[in-house]
Motif scaffolding. Sequence first.
Motif, PDB file in Angstrom:
ATOM      1  N   MET A 110     -17.519  23.641  -2.422  1.00  6.53           N
ATOM      2  CA  MET A 110     -16.909  24.930  -2.735  1.00  6.53           C
ATOM      3  C   MET A 110     -17.985  25.959  -3.098  1.00  6.53           C
ATOM      4  SD  MET A 110     -13.542  25.040  -2.583  1.00  6.53           S
ATOM      5  CE  MET A 110     -13.039  26.257  -3.776  1.00  6.53           C
ATOM      6  N   ILE A 111     -17.872  27.149  -2.552  1.00  4.35           N
ATOM      7  CA  ILE A 111     -18.794  28.229  -2.878  1.00  4.35           C
ATOM      8  C   ILE A 111     -18.282  28.944  -4.122  1.00  4.35           C
ATOM      9  CG2 ILE A 111     -19.860  30.353  -2.051  1.00  4.35           C
ATOM     10  CD1 ILE A 111     -20.669  27.900  -0.497  1.00  4.35           C
ATOM     11  N   ASP A 112     -19.161  29.110  -5.091  1.00  3.93           N
ATOM     12  CA  ASP A 112     -18.776  29.772  -6.341  1.00  3.93           C
ATOM     13  C   ASP A 112     -18.950  31.278  -6.194  1.00  3.93           C
ATOM     14  OD1 ASP A 112     -18.119  30.406  -8.914  1.00  3.93           O
ATOM     15  OD2 ASP A 112     -19.900  29.516  -9.839  1.00  3.93           O
ATOM     16  N   TYR A 113     -18.051  31.912  -5.449  1.00  7.74           N
ATOM     17  CA  TYR A 113     -18.151  33.350  -5.218  1.00  7.74           C
ATOM     18  C   TYR A 113     -18.059  34.126  -6.526  1.00  7.74           C
ATOM     19  CZ  TYR A 113     -17.339  32.283  -0.272  1.00  7.74           C
ATOM     20  OH  TYR A 113     -17.445  31.805   1.003  1.00  7.74           O
ATOM     21  N   LYS A 114     -17.163  33.694  -7.411  1.00  9.70           N
ATOM     22  CA  LYS A 114     -16.996  34.395  -8.678  1.00  9.70           C
ATOM     23  C   LYS A 114     -18.279  34.318  -9.499  1.00  9.70           C
ATOM     24  CE  LYS A 114     -13.061  34.306 -10.860  1.00  9.70           C
ATOM     25  NZ  LYS A 114     -11.891  33.914 -11.713  1.00  9.70           N
ATOM     26  N   SER A 164      -7.678  23.319   4.929  1.00  6.75           N
ATOM     27  CA  SER A 164      -8.693  22.737   4.054  1.00  6.75           C
ATOM     28  C   SER A 164      -8.121  22.611   2.654  1.00  6.75           C
ATOM     29  CB  SER A 164      -9.956  23.611   4.027  1.00  6.75           C
ATOM     30  OG  SER A 164     -10.852  23.150   3.029  1.00  6.75           O
ATOM     31  N   ILE A 165      -7.974  21.382   2.184  1.00  6.12           N
ATOM     32  CA  ILE A 165      -7.422  21.155   0.851  1.00  6.12           C
ATOM     33  C   ILE A 165      -8.364  21.658  -0.240  1.00  6.12           C
ATOM     34  CG2 ILE A 165      -6.663  19.391  -0.790  1.00  6.12           C
ATOM     35  CD1 ILE A 165      -5.675  17.757   1.611  1.00  6.12           C
ATOM     36  N   PRO A 166      -9.663  21.268  -0.239  1.00  2.00           N
ATOM     37  CA  PRO A 166     -10.542  21.725  -1.331  1.00  2.00           C
ATOM     38  C   PRO A 166     -10.766  23.235  -1.349  1.00  2.00           C
ATOM     39  CG  PRO A 166     -11.824  20.584   0.346  1.00  2.00           C
ATOM     40  CD  PRO A 166     -10.378  20.350   0.668  1.00  2.00           C
ATOM     41  N   GLN A 167     -10.775  23.870  -0.171  1.00  3.31           N
ATOM     42  CA  GLN A 167     -11.012  25.318  -0.120  1.00  3.31           C
ATOM     43  C   GLN A 167      -9.721  26.123  -0.196  1.00  3.31           C
ATOM     44  OE1 GLN A 167     -13.998  26.682   2.795  1.00  3.31           O
ATOM     45  NE2 GLN A 167     -14.371  24.550   3.314  1.00  3.31           N
ATOM     46  N   ASN A 168      -8.576  25.463  -0.046  1.00  6.34           N
ATOM     47  CA  ASN A 168      -7.263  26.121  -0.009  1.00  6.34           C
ATOM     48  C   ASN A 168      -7.277  27.268   0.994  1.00  6.34           C
ATOM     49  OD1 ASN A 168      -4.577  26.566  -0.638  1.00  6.34           O
ATOM     50  ND2 ASN A 168      -5.032  27.916  -2.365  1.00  6.34           N
TER      51      ASN A 168
END
Length: 243
Positions: free
Chosen positions: A1-5, A167-171
């Motif tokens: 997951m990319i931590d955009y926030k 994509s489950i983890p990325q929703n």
Amino acid sequence: MIDYKGIIEQLDTQKVIRLMETLGANDYIEKPGYVVFPTICHNPDPDEASMKLYYYENTHAFVCYTNCQGMSIFKFLKHYYEARQRDYDWYQDIYKVILDCSNYEQTFGFAPKKYQSIRDTYKAAELKKLPTYPNGILDCFTKFYPPEWLADGISKEAMDKFDIRYSIPQNKIIIPHYNVDGELVGIRGRALNEWEVENLGKYMPVQIEGKWYSHPLSLNLYGLNWTKENIQREGICFLFEAE
């Protein structure tokens, strides 16, 4: 997951100022808690822009008080490119540029004299064919029919035809992009998390195991692999916004 926030929350104001200068905002007013720039978000000519684009340090957000209103730095760059009708690669021209403005991860060698989209460096001969990827890459995603799309009238048959995944983890709803020959050239995702929709946008390239499957959208007509025979037979082509 990319931590955009996390990337947005660790934006460095001085790096943001340097970015704005490379984009053409040569004038700015630095105040406690915010910086005022010309409205280059929607004005291709900085000389015609008014000093009404504010960057607030506490929220790390831009607010254009003449046209674009509130936006994250991700959405600001999208506005900037689209106002100039400039093609861009989401990973190279948005994600990496913003990462350079953040203390989330140290990167070096940013500040070019004048910013140029990597699309400006492509040679005509290199535009003829995009890189392709094995279709098996998509096996890491789930076969799932998003209720949001079913409610919009997109049938299960249509989603099967265009190989829509989830994509489950990325929703995210996963949207593969194929070239005219049916070869995979990119993978994009439709965000379902409201924070991503508001701050990054609904659609963006997808990352798998550290690799971004982005491609210049202007170089490939989505769905042409399915419609080419009808177009050849009827001699008519209707263009719509992809995806």
